[in-house]
Design a protein around this motif. Structure first.
Motif, mmCIF file in Angstrom:
data_model
loop_
_atom_site.group_PDB
_atom_site.id
_atom_site.type_symbol
_atom_site.label_atom_id
_atom_site.label_comp_id
_atom_site.label_asym_id
_atom_site.label_seq_id
_atom_site.Cartn_x
_atom_site.Cartn_y
_atom_site.Cartn_z
ATOM 1 N N VAL A 13 0.963 -1.165 -0.258
ATOM 2 C CA VAL A 13 0.072 -0.035 0.187
ATOM 3 C C VAL A 13 0.933 1.282 -0.094
ATOM 4 C CG1 VAL A 13 -1.638 1.316 1.465
ATOM 5 C CG2 VAL A 13 -1.994 -1.272 1.365
ATOM 6 N N ALA A 14 0.508 2.225 -0.897
ATOM 7 C CA ALA A 14 1.339 3.282 -1.082
ATOM 8 C C ALA A 14 0.520 4.541 -1.640
ATOM 9 C CB ALA A 14 2.687 3.076 -1.805
ATOM 10 N N GLU A 15 1.028 5.586 -1.427
ATOM 11 C CA GLU A 15 0.248 6.778 -1.948
ATOM 12 C C GLU A 15 1.344 7.085 -3.197
ATOM 13 O OE1 GLU A 15 -0.468 11.459 -1.114
ATOM 14 O OE2 GLU A 15 -0.898 10.084 0.579
ATOM 15 N N SER A 20 3.100 9.906 -5.256
ATOM 16 C CA SER A 20 3.405 11.277 -4.815
ATOM 17 C C SER A 20 3.705 12.103 -6.269
ATOM 18 C CB SER A 20 4.617 11.353 -4.172
ATOM 19 O OG SER A 20 5.436 12.507 -3.944
ATOM 20 N N LEU A 29 6.533 6.473 -5.143
ATOM 21 C CA LEU A 29 5.454 6.102 -4.267
ATOM 22 C C LEU A 29 6.044 6.531 -2.806
ATOM 23 C CD1 LEU A 29 4.979 2.484 -5.282
ATOM 24 C CD2 LEU A 29 3.638 4.545 -5.756
ATOM 25 N N GLU A 37 4.765 7.042 1.683
ATOM 26 C CA GLU A 37 4.009 6.554 2.861
ATOM 27 C C GLU A 37 4.104 7.640 3.715
ATOM 28 O OE1 GLU A 37 3.188 3.332 6.328
ATOM 29 O OE2 GLU A 37 4.570 2.851 4.618
ATOM 30 N N GLU A 54 0.112 9.302 9.786
ATOM 31 C CA GLU A 54 -1.225 9.518 9.918
ATOM 32 C C GLU A 54 -1.417 10.866 10.623
ATOM 33 O OE1 GLU A 54 -3.506 5.985 10.914
ATOM 34 O OE2 GLU A 54 -3.088 5.206 9.109
ATOM 35 N N LYS A 87 -4.057 6.954 -2.863
ATOM 36 C CA LYS A 87 -3.569 5.513 -2.439
ATOM 37 C C LYS A 87 -4.017 4.588 -3.177
ATOM 38 C CE LYS A 87 -2.713 6.048 2.712
ATOM 39 N NZ LYS A 87 -3.084 5.632 3.835
ATOM 40 N N THR A 127 -8.447 1.429 -3.373
ATOM 41 C CA THR A 127 -8.396 2.941 -3.662
ATOM 42 C C THR A 127 -10.050 3.575 -3.564
ATOM 43 O OG1 THR A 127 -6.634 2.663 -5.315
ATOM 44 C CG2 THR A 127 -8.117 4.653 -5.408
ATOM 45 N N ASP A 134 -10.124 3.417 0.316
ATOM 46 C CA ASP A 134 -9.798 4.593 0.687
ATOM 47 C C ASP A 134 -10.351 5.879 0.653
ATOM 48 O OD1 ASP A 134 -6.919 5.566 2.152
ATOM 49 O OD2 ASP A 134 -6.866 6.853 0.378
ATOM 50 N N ARG A 164 -11.477 8.184 3.674
ATOM 51 C CA ARG A 164 -11.308 9.709 3.700
ATOM 52 C C ARG A 164 -12.345 10.523 3.868
ATOM 53 N NH1 ARG A 164 -6.924 11.900 -0.289
ATOM 54 N NH2 ARG A 164 -7.996 10.240 -1.988
#
Length: 463
Positions: free
Chosen positions: A30-32, A34, A48, A50, A53, A91, A118, A121, A125
Protein backbone atom coordinates in the motif's frame (compact mmCIF):
# COMPACT_ATOMS: atom_id res chain seq x y z
CA UNK A 1 40.93 -8.44 0.18
CA UNK A 2 39.04 -7.84 3.36
CA UNK A 3 41.56 -5.21 4.45
CA UNK A 4 40.90 -3.22 1.31
CA UNK A 5 37.10 -3.62 1.47
CA UNK A 6 34.74 -4.51 -1.41
CA UNK A 7 33.76 -2.53 -4.47
CA UNK A 8 30.48 -0.68 -4.82
CA UNK A 9 29.48 -3.06 -7.58
CA UNK A 10 30.13 -6.00 -5.27
CA UNK A 11 28.07 -4.39 -2.54
CA UNK A 12 25.17 -3.70 -4.84
CA UNK A 13 25.44 -7.18 -6.25
CA UNK A 14 25.21 -8.68 -2.73
CA UNK A 15 22.19 -6.46 -1.95
CA UNK A 16 20.60 -7.64 -5.20
CA UNK A 17 21.13 -11.22 -4.19
CA UNK A 18 19.71 -10.68 -0.71
CA UNK A 19 16.63 -8.99 -2.16
CA UNK A 20 16.15 -11.68 -4.75
CA UNK A 21 16.38 -14.36 -2.06
CA UNK A 22 14.03 -12.49 0.32
CA UNK A 23 11.44 -11.59 -2.33
CA UNK A 24 11.35 -14.39 -4.78
CA UNK A 25 7.78 -13.55 -5.90
CA UNK A 26 5.61 -10.47 -6.25
CA UNK A 27 4.09 -8.88 -3.14
CA UNK A 28 1.18 -6.50 -2.54
CA UNK A 29 1.98 -3.13 -0.94
CA UNK A 30 0.00 0.00 0.00
CA UNK A 31 1.40 3.40 -0.96
CA UNK A 32 0.43 6.88 -2.09
CA UNK A 33 1.40 8.11 -5.55
CA UNK A 34 3.43 11.24 -4.95
CA UNK A 35 4.61 11.89 -8.50
CA UNK A 36 3.66 10.36 -11.84
CA UNK A 37 5.00 10.92 -15.36
CA UNK A 38 4.98 9.19 -18.75
CA UNK A 39 7.61 9.03 -21.42
CA UNK A 40 7.20 8.85 -25.17
CA UNK A 41 7.51 5.08 -25.16
CA UNK A 42 4.44 4.71 -22.95
CA UNK A 43 6.30 3.74 -19.80
CA UNK A 44 5.01 5.20 -16.52
CA UNK A 45 7.42 6.32 -13.78
CA UNK A 46 6.15 6.92 -10.27
CA UNK A 47 7.34 8.03 -6.88
CA UNK A 48 5.58 6.20 -4.07
CA UNK A 49 5.46 7.52 -0.52
CA UNK A 50 4.00 6.65 2.87
CA UNK A 51 3.00 9.41 5.30
CA UNK A 52 2.57 9.45 9.05
CA UNK A 53 -1.15 9.56 9.77
CA UNK A 54 -0.80 12.11 12.55
CA UNK A 55 1.92 14.43 11.24
CA UNK A 56 1.39 13.84 7.49
CA UNK A 57 5.18 13.65 7.11
CA UNK A 58 6.75 11.26 4.61
CA UNK A 59 8.24 8.28 6.41
CA UNK A 60 9.11 6.13 3.38
CA UNK A 61 9.75 6.66 -0.32
CA UNK A 62 10.43 4.43 -3.34
CA UNK A 63 10.66 4.64 -7.10
CA UNK A 64 8.35 2.50 -9.22
CA UNK A 65 7.84 1.68 -12.85
CA UNK A 66 4.96 0.38 -14.96
CA UNK A 67 6.20 -0.78 -18.31
CA UNK A 68 4.15 0.29 -21.30
CA UNK A 69 2.65 -3.13 -22.12
CA UNK A 70 1.36 -3.40 -18.53
CA UNK A 71 0.41 0.29 -18.21
CA UNK A 72 -1.83 0.11 -21.30
CA UNK A 73 -3.99 -2.42 -19.45
CA UNK A 74 -3.75 -1.20 -15.83
CA UNK A 75 -4.62 2.48 -16.41
CA UNK A 76 -8.05 2.03 -18.16
CA UNK A 77 -8.88 -0.87 -15.83
CA UNK A 78 -8.25 1.31 -12.75
CA UNK A 79 -10.04 4.39 -14.09
CA UNK A 80 -13.06 2.41 -15.31
CA UNK A 81 -13.40 0.57 -12.00
CA UNK A 82 -12.94 3.57 -9.68
CA UNK A 83 -14.14 6.50 -11.75
CA UNK A 84 -10.87 8.12 -10.65
CA UNK A 85 -8.09 9.34 -12.86
CA UNK A 86 -4.83 7.45 -12.37
CA UNK A 87 -2.82 10.37 -11.02
CA UNK A 88 -0.82 11.60 -8.08
CA UNK A 89 -2.43 12.11 -4.69
CA UNK A 90 -4.29 8.78 -4.50
CA UNK A 91 -3.62 5.71 -2.38
CA UNK A 92 -3.25 2.39 -4.19
CA UNK A 93 -2.85 -1.28 -3.43
CA UNK A 94 -0.37 -2.59 -5.99
CA UNK A 95 1.39 -5.87 -6.75
CA UNK A 96 5.10 -5.31 -7.28
CA UNK A 97 8.28 -7.17 -7.91
CA UNK A 98 11.38 -5.80 -6.19
CA UNK A 99 14.26 -5.13 -8.51
CA UNK A 100 17.74 -3.96 -7.72
CA UNK A 101 20.26 -3.02 -10.38
CA UNK A 102 23.85 -2.25 -9.64
CA UNK A 103 23.67 1.00 -11.63
CA UNK A 104 20.15 2.29 -10.96
CA UNK A 105 19.62 0.89 -7.51
CA UNK A 106 16.35 -0.11 -5.86
CA UNK A 107 13.06 0.14 -7.76
CA UNK A 108 9.61 -1.47 -7.78
CA UNK A 109 8.11 -2.95 -10.92
CA UNK A 110 4.29 -2.69 -10.72
CA UNK A 111 2.52 -5.75 -12.09
CA UNK A 112 -1.11 -5.30 -10.95
CA UNK A 113 -3.42 -2.94 -9.06
CA UNK A 114 -6.54 -3.44 -6.87
CA UNK A 115 -9.12 -0.68 -7.61
CA UNK A 116 -11.34 -1.69 -4.68
CA UNK A 117 -8.70 -0.55 -2.19
CA UNK A 118 -8.57 2.93 -3.71
CA UNK A 119 -12.36 3.15 -3.63
CA UNK A 120 -12.36 2.10 0.01
CA UNK A 121 -9.64 4.58 0.87
CA UNK A 122 -11.55 7.42 -0.78
CA UNK A 123 -14.70 6.46 1.10
CA UNK A 124 -12.73 6.23 4.36
CA UNK A 125 -11.22 9.66 3.86
CA UNK A 126 -14.65 11.10 3.10
CA UNK A 127 -16.05 9.59 6.30
CA UNK A 128 -13.12 10.93 8.30
CA UNK A 129 -13.59 14.44 6.88
CA UNK A 130 -17.34 14.40 7.54
CA UNK A 131 -16.82 13.07 11.08
CA UNK A 132 -14.23 15.76 11.74
CA UNK A 133 -16.54 18.52 10.47
CA UNK A 134 -19.36 17.17 12.61
CA UNK A 135 -17.16 16.92 15.73
CA UNK A 136 -16.06 20.51 15.19
CA UNK A 137 -19.71 21.57 14.98
CA UNK A 138 -19.49 23.14 11.51
CA UNK A 139 -21.02 20.46 9.27
CA UNK A 140 -24.51 22.05 9.10
CA UNK A 141 -23.63 25.68 9.80
CA UNK A 142 -24.22 26.92 6.24
CA UNK A 143 -27.49 24.99 6.01
CA UNK A 144 -28.74 26.86 9.09
CA UNK A 145 -28.43 30.24 7.35
CA UNK A 146 -31.83 31.51 6.15
CA UNK A 147 -32.03 31.45 2.36
CA UNK A 148 -33.05 34.90 0.97
CA UNK A 149 -36.62 35.19 -0.34
CA UNK A 150 -35.47 37.19 -3.37
CA UNK A 151 -31.82 36.36 -4.21
CA UNK A 152 -30.94 39.20 -6.60
CA UNK A 153 -27.21 39.79 -5.94
CA UNK A 154 -25.16 36.65 -6.55
CA UNK A 155 -21.44 35.95 -6.17
CA UNK A 156 -20.35 33.23 -8.61
CA UNK A 157 -17.23 31.08 -8.21
CA UNK A 158 -16.32 29.37 -11.48
CA UNK A 159 -13.77 29.17 -14.23
CA UNK A 160 -14.49 32.14 -16.55
CA UNK A 161 -14.09 29.95 -19.65
CA UNK A 162 -16.22 27.06 -18.41
CA UNK A 163 -19.31 26.13 -20.44
CA UNK A 164 -21.16 25.63 -17.14
CA UNK A 165 -20.67 29.30 -16.25
CA UNK A 166 -22.01 30.37 -19.67
CA UNK A 167 -25.05 28.10 -19.21
CA UNK A 168 -25.68 29.59 -15.77
CA UNK A 169 -25.44 33.19 -17.03
CA UNK A 170 -27.64 32.54 -20.10
CA UNK A 171 -30.30 30.86 -17.99
CA UNK A 172 -30.43 33.83 -15.59
CA UNK A 173 -30.38 36.55 -18.24
CA UNK A 174 -32.93 34.91 -20.56
CA UNK A 175 -35.47 33.69 -18.01
CA UNK A 176 -39.01 33.72 -19.37
CA UNK A 177 -40.38 35.90 -16.57
CA UNK A 178 -37.88 38.69 -17.22
CA UNK A 179 -36.48 38.78 -13.68
CA UNK A 180 -33.37 40.94 -13.25
CA UNK A 181 -30.37 39.36 -11.50
CA UNK A 182 -27.05 40.97 -10.57
CA UNK A 183 -24.15 38.53 -10.52
CA UNK A 184 -20.39 38.91 -10.21
CA UNK A 185 -17.85 36.28 -11.24
CA UNK A 186 -14.96 35.49 -8.89
CA UNK A 187 -12.65 33.36 -11.09
CA UNK A 188 -11.13 30.20 -9.65
CA UNK A 189 -9.47 26.96 -10.75
CA UNK A 190 -12.16 24.29 -10.54
CA UNK A 191 -10.14 21.04 -10.75
CA UNK A 192 -6.72 19.70 -9.92
CA UNK A 193 -4.37 20.22 -7.01
CA UNK A 194 -4.65 24.02 -7.06
CA UNK A 195 -8.47 24.09 -7.00
CA UNK A 196 -8.79 23.98 -3.22
CA UNK A 197 -6.57 27.02 -2.61
CA UNK A 198 -8.07 28.94 -5.56
CA UNK A 199 -11.69 28.45 -4.45
CA UNK A 200 -10.86 29.41 -0.84
CA UNK A 201 -9.20 32.60 -2.12
CA UNK A 202 -12.36 33.42 -4.09
CA UNK A 203 -14.44 32.91 -0.95
CA UNK A 204 -12.14 35.28 0.95
CA UNK A 205 -12.60 37.96 -1.72
CA UNK A 206 -16.39 37.57 -1.56
CA UNK A 207 -16.30 37.79 2.23
CA UNK A 208 -14.86 41.30 1.90
CA UNK A 209 -18.14 42.34 0.21
CA UNK A 210 -20.49 40.23 2.31
CA UNK A 211 -23.07 43.02 2.66
CA UNK A 212 -23.32 43.37 -1.15
CA UNK A 213 -24.31 39.80 -1.99
CA UNK A 214 -27.27 37.63 -1.05
CA UNK A 215 -25.58 34.26 -1.65
CA UNK A 216 -22.69 32.39 -3.31
CA UNK A 217 -22.96 29.92 -6.21
CA UNK A 218 -20.10 27.47 -6.84
CA UNK A 219 -20.45 25.94 -10.31
CA UNK A 220 -18.50 23.89 -12.82
CA UNK A 221 -19.44 21.75 -15.81
CA UNK A 222 -19.65 18.00 -15.85
CA UNK A 223 -16.58 15.81 -15.56
CA UNK A 224 -15.24 12.56 -14.31
CA UNK A 225 -15.23 11.62 -10.66
CA UNK A 226 -11.49 12.27 -10.59
CA UNK A 227 -12.09 15.88 -11.72
CA UNK A 228 -14.20 16.39 -8.63
CA UNK A 229 -11.67 15.17 -6.06
CA UNK A 230 -10.93 18.74 -5.02
CA UNK A 231 -14.52 19.06 -3.75
CA UNK A 232 -13.86 16.30 -1.21
CA UNK A 233 -11.23 18.43 0.54
CA UNK A 234 -11.46 19.16 4.26
CA UNK A 235 -10.29 22.78 4.23
CA UNK A 236 -12.52 23.74 1.33
CA UNK A 237 -15.53 22.15 3.05
CA UNK A 238 -14.51 23.81 6.34
CA UNK A 239 -14.52 27.27 4.71
CA UNK A 240 -17.83 26.74 2.90
CA UNK A 241 -19.56 25.35 6.00
CA UNK A 242 -18.67 28.48 8.00
CA UNK A 243 -19.24 31.03 5.23
CA UNK A 244 -21.60 33.83 6.37
CA UNK A 245 -23.69 33.71 3.16
CA UNK A 246 -25.74 30.70 1.96
CA UNK A 247 -23.87 28.65 -0.65
CA UNK A 248 -25.39 26.82 -3.63
CA UNK A 249 -23.34 23.91 -4.96
CA UNK A 250 -23.87 23.22 -8.68
CA UNK A 251 -20.83 21.13 -9.55
CA UNK A 252 -22.32 19.38 -12.56
CA UNK A 253 -22.51 15.73 -11.60
CA UNK A 254 -25.43 13.51 -10.67
CA UNK A 255 -24.07 10.14 -9.52
CA UNK A 256 -22.04 11.01 -6.45
CA UNK A 257 -22.30 13.62 -3.75
CA UNK A 258 -19.13 15.49 -2.78
CA UNK A 259 -18.41 16.82 0.69
CA UNK A 260 -18.93 20.36 -0.65
CA UNK A 261 -22.44 19.29 -1.71
CA UNK A 262 -23.10 18.03 1.82
CA UNK A 263 -22.01 21.20 3.66
CA UNK A 264 -23.58 23.68 1.20
CA UNK A 265 -26.89 25.34 1.99
CA UNK A 266 -28.43 24.04 -1.28
CA UNK A 267 -27.16 21.34 -3.63
CA UNK A 268 -28.27 21.15 -7.29
CA UNK A 269 -27.06 18.88 -10.07
CA UNK A 270 -25.80 21.34 -12.71
CA UNK A 271 -24.99 25.04 -13.23
CA UNK A 272 -28.21 25.37 -15.23
CA UNK A 273 -30.13 23.84 -12.34
CA UNK A 274 -28.55 26.42 -10.02
CA UNK A 275 -29.91 29.23 -12.21
CA UNK A 276 -33.33 27.54 -12.38
CA UNK A 277 -33.37 27.28 -8.58
CA UNK A 278 -32.82 31.04 -8.27
CA UNK A 279 -35.54 31.73 -10.85
CA UNK A 280 -37.90 29.40 -8.95
CA UNK A 281 -37.34 31.50 -5.82
CA UNK A 282 -38.67 34.52 -7.71
CA UNK A 283 -41.57 32.48 -9.13
CA UNK A 284 -42.56 31.30 -5.66
CA UNK A 285 -42.44 34.85 -4.26
CA UNK A 286 -44.46 36.18 -7.20
CA UNK A 287 -47.01 33.40 -6.77
CA UNK A 288 -47.20 34.25 -3.06
CA UNK A 289 -47.85 37.91 -3.80
CA UNK A 290 -50.48 36.97 -6.40
CA UNK A 291 -52.21 34.77 -3.82
CA UNK A 292 -52.17 37.65 -1.32
CA UNK A 293 -53.57 40.01 -3.95
CA UNK A 294 -56.30 37.54 -4.89
CA UNK A 295 -57.17 36.98 -1.22
CA UNK A 296 -57.27 40.77 -0.71
CA UNK A 297 -59.58 41.31 -3.69
CA UNK A 298 -61.78 38.41 -2.55
CA UNK A 299 -61.99 39.85 0.98
CA UNK A 300 -62.86 43.32 -0.32
CA UNK A 301 -65.52 41.90 -2.64
CA UNK A 302 -67.04 39.93 0.22
CA UNK A 303 -67.13 43.05 2.40
CA UNK A 304 -68.68 45.10 -0.41
CA UNK A 305 -71.21 42.37 -1.15
CA UNK A 306 -72.21 42.11 2.51
CA UNK A 307 -72.47 45.90 2.76
CA UNK A 308 -74.57 46.02 -0.40
CA UNK A 309 -76.91 43.34 0.93
CA UNK A 310 -77.26 45.23 4.22
CA UNK A 311 -77.92 48.45 2.32
CA UNK A 312 -80.57 46.78 0.17
CA UNK A 313 -82.15 45.30 3.28
CA UNK A 314 -82.28 48.68 5.02
CA UNK A 315 -83.50 50.37 1.85
CA UNK A 316 -86.28 47.84 1.38
CA UNK A 317 -87.21 48.16 5.02
CA UNK A 318 -87.01 51.98 5.17
CA UNK A 319 -88.73 52.78 1.85
CA UNK A 320 -92.15 51.29 2.74
CA UNK A 321 -92.00 53.02 6.13
CA UNK A 322 -91.34 56.39 4.50
CA UNK A 323 -94.08 55.81 1.95
CA UNK A 324 -96.50 54.83 4.68
CA UNK A 325 -95.65 57.91 6.75
CA UNK A 326 -95.93 60.17 3.71
CA UNK A 327 -99.24 58.67 2.73
CA UNK A 328 -100.54 59.06 6.27
CA UNK A 329 -99.36 62.66 6.51
CA UNK A 330 -100.72 63.39 3.04
CA UNK A 331 -104.10 62.00 3.99
CA UNK A 332 -104.04 64.02 7.20
CA UNK A 333 -103.14 67.16 5.25
CA UNK A 334 -105.94 66.58 2.75
CA UNK A 335 -108.45 65.94 5.53
CA UNK A 336 -107.31 69.04 7.43
CA UNK A 337 -107.53 71.10 4.24
CA UNK A 338 -111.07 69.90 3.54
CA UNK A 339 -112.06 70.59 7.15
CA UNK A 340 -110.52 74.06 7.00
CA UNK A 341 -112.26 74.86 3.74
CA UNK A 342 -115.61 73.59 5.09
CA UNK A 343 -115.18 75.48 8.35
CA UNK A 344 -114.28 78.67 6.53
CA UNK A 345 -117.31 78.40 4.27
CA UNK A 346 -119.61 77.60 7.17
CA UNK A 347 -118.20 80.47 9.21
CA UNK A 348 -118.61 82.86 6.30
CA UNK A 349 -122.19 81.76 5.73
CA UNK A 350 -122.97 82.07 9.44
CA UNK A 351 -121.59 85.59 9.68
CA UNK A 352 -123.29 86.57 6.43
CA UNK A 353 -126.62 85.30 7.75
CA UNK A 354 -126.06 87.09 11.02
CA UNK A 355 -125.32 90.33 9.24
CA UNK A 356 -128.40 90.04 7.04
CA UNK A 357 -130.56 89.28 10.05
CA UNK A 358 -129.22 92.22 12.02
CA UNK A 359 -129.62 94.45 9.00
CA UNK A 360 -133.25 93.40 8.60
CA UNK A 361 -133.96 93.93 12.29
CA UNK A 362 -132.22 97.25 12.18
CA UNK A 363 -134.22 98.29 9.16
CA UNK A 364 -137.56 97.39 10.76
CA UNK A 365 -136.61 99.04 13.99
CA UNK A 366 -135.53 102.15 12.27
CA UNK A 367 -138.68 102.27 10.21
CA UNK A 368 -140.87 101.84 13.29
CA UNK A 369 -138.94 104.30 15.32
CA UNK A 370 -137.88 106.61 12.49
CA UNK A 371 -140.42 109.17 13.34
CA UNK A 372 -139.99 109.15 17.06
CA UNK A 373 -136.33 108.53 17.33
CA UNK A 374 -134.82 109.97 14.20
CA UNK A 375 -131.95 111.54 16.02
CA UNK A 376 -131.51 108.48 18.16
CA UNK A 377 -131.56 106.33 15.03
CA UNK A 378 -128.87 108.42 13.49
CA UNK A 379 -126.66 107.92 16.54
CA UNK A 380 -127.50 104.27 16.67
CA UNK A 381 -126.75 103.86 12.96
CA UNK A 382 -123.38 105.46 13.53
CA UNK A 383 -122.59 103.10 16.41
CA UNK A 384 -123.82 100.12 14.45
CA UNK A 385 -121.59 101.08 11.54
CA UNK A 386 -118.58 101.24 13.85
CA UNK A 387 -119.44 97.90 15.46
CA UNK A 388 -120.04 96.31 12.07
CA UNK A 389 -116.69 97.58 10.82
CA UNK A 390 -114.85 96.19 13.81
CA UNK A 391 -116.68 92.92 13.49
CA UNK A 392 -115.78 92.68 9.82
CA UNK A 393 -112.14 93.46 10.57
CA UNK A 394 -112.13 90.80 13.26
CA UNK A 395 -113.68 88.25 10.94
CA UNK A 396 -111.31 89.25 8.17
CA UNK A 397 -108.36 88.69 10.53
CA UNK A 398 -109.69 85.26 11.42
CA UNK A 399 -110.03 84.41 7.76
CA UNK A 400 -106.41 85.42 7.20
CA UNK A 401 -105.33 83.14 10.06
CA UNK A 402 -107.33 80.27 8.61
CA UNK A 403 -105.82 80.84 5.18
CA UNK A 404 -102.30 80.77 6.67
CA UNK A 405 -103.09 77.52 8.47
CA UNK A 406 -104.34 76.06 5.22
CA UNK A 407 -101.19 77.29 3.49
CA UNK A 408 -98.89 75.71 6.08
CA UNK A 409 -100.68 72.40 5.74
CA UNK A 410 -100.45 72.57 1.97
CA UNK A 411 -98.45 69.58 0.46
CA UNK A 412 -96.13 72.04 -1.29
CA UNK A 413 -94.75 73.07 2.10
CA UNK A 414 -94.22 69.41 2.96
CA UNK A 415 -92.02 69.16 -0.11
CA UNK A 416 -89.87 72.02 1.15
CA UNK A 417 -89.01 69.89 4.19
CA UNK A 418 -87.35 67.16 2.08
CA UNK A 419 -90.32 64.86 1.57
CA UNK A 420 -91.53 63.83 -1.89
CA UNK A 421 -94.94 63.18 -3.40
CA UNK A 422 -95.61 60.35 -5.82
CA UNK A 423 -98.28 60.91 -8.47
CA UNK A 424 -99.78 58.69 -11.12
CA UNK A 425 -101.80 60.30 -13.88
CA UNK A 426 -101.62 63.56 -11.90
CA UNK A 427 -103.12 62.04 -8.75
CA UNK A 428 -101.35 61.39 -5.47
CA UNK A 429 -100.55 57.71 -4.95
CA UNK A 430 -101.91 56.68 -1.55
CA UNK A 431 -101.75 52.88 -1.84
CA UNK A 432 -99.05 50.65 -3.38
CA UNK A 433 -101.81 48.43 -4.74
CA UNK A 434 -102.68 51.18 -7.21
CA UNK A 435 -99.25 50.70 -8.87
CA UNK A 436 -98.14 48.06 -11.37
CA UNK A 437 -94.94 47.13 -13.18
CA UNK A 438 -94.21 49.43 -16.20
CA UNK A 439 -96.48 52.20 -14.79
CA UNK A 440 -95.14 55.73 -15.27
CA UNK A 441 -95.05 57.77 -12.08
CA UNK A 442 -94.01 61.31 -11.17
CA UNK A 443 -92.00 62.02 -8.04
CA UNK A 444 -92.13 65.64 -6.91
CA UNK A 445 -89.35 67.31 -4.94
CA UNK A 446 -89.14 70.85 -3.62
CA UNK A 447 -87.07 71.94 -6.62
CA UNK A 448 -88.60 69.85 -9.40
CA UNK A 449 -89.86 66.44 -10.30
CA UNK A 450 -88.70 63.24 -12.02
CA UNK A 451 -90.60 60.74 -14.07
CA UNK A 452 -89.79 57.05 -13.80
CA UNK A 453 -91.06 53.64 -14.78
CA UNK A 454 -91.77 50.96 -12.19
CA UNK A 455 -89.63 47.84 -12.61
CA UNK A 456 -90.71 45.99 -9.48
CA UNK A 457 -93.46 46.33 -6.85
CA UNK A 458 -92.69 45.06 -3.35
CA UNK A 459 -95.88 45.08 -1.22
CA UNK A 460 -95.34 44.98 2.50
CA UNK A 461 -95.67 41.50 3.91
CA UNK A 462 -98.16 41.31 6.77
CA UNK A 463 -97.32 38.89 9.55
Amino acid sequence: MSNKGISLFQLNNRIKGVLNDAFESEIWIVAEISELRYNQNGHCYLELVEKDEETDKIIAKARATIWSYTFRMLKPYFETSTGQRFSSGIKVLIQVSIEFQEIYGYTLNIKDIDPSYTLGDIARRRREILNRLEEEGVLDMNKEIDFPDIPKCIAVISSPTAAGYEDFANQLENNLSGYKFHYKLFPAIMQGNQAEESIIEALDRINEYEEVFDLVVIIRGGGSTADLNCFDNYWLAFNIAQFPLPVISGIGHERDETIVDIVANVRVKTPTAAAEYLIDCFDEKQAYHERLQEEFYTGVNEILLEASENLNYLSNKFSPMVKSILEKKSNQLLLAREKLIGSAKQLTRSHSYTLENQKSKLKHGVEHRLVHEKNHAKNLQSKIGIRVGRLLENQKHKLVLHEQSVKYLNPENILQKGYTLTLKDGKIVKDIRSLSVNDSIETRFKDGSVESEIQKVNPKKHK
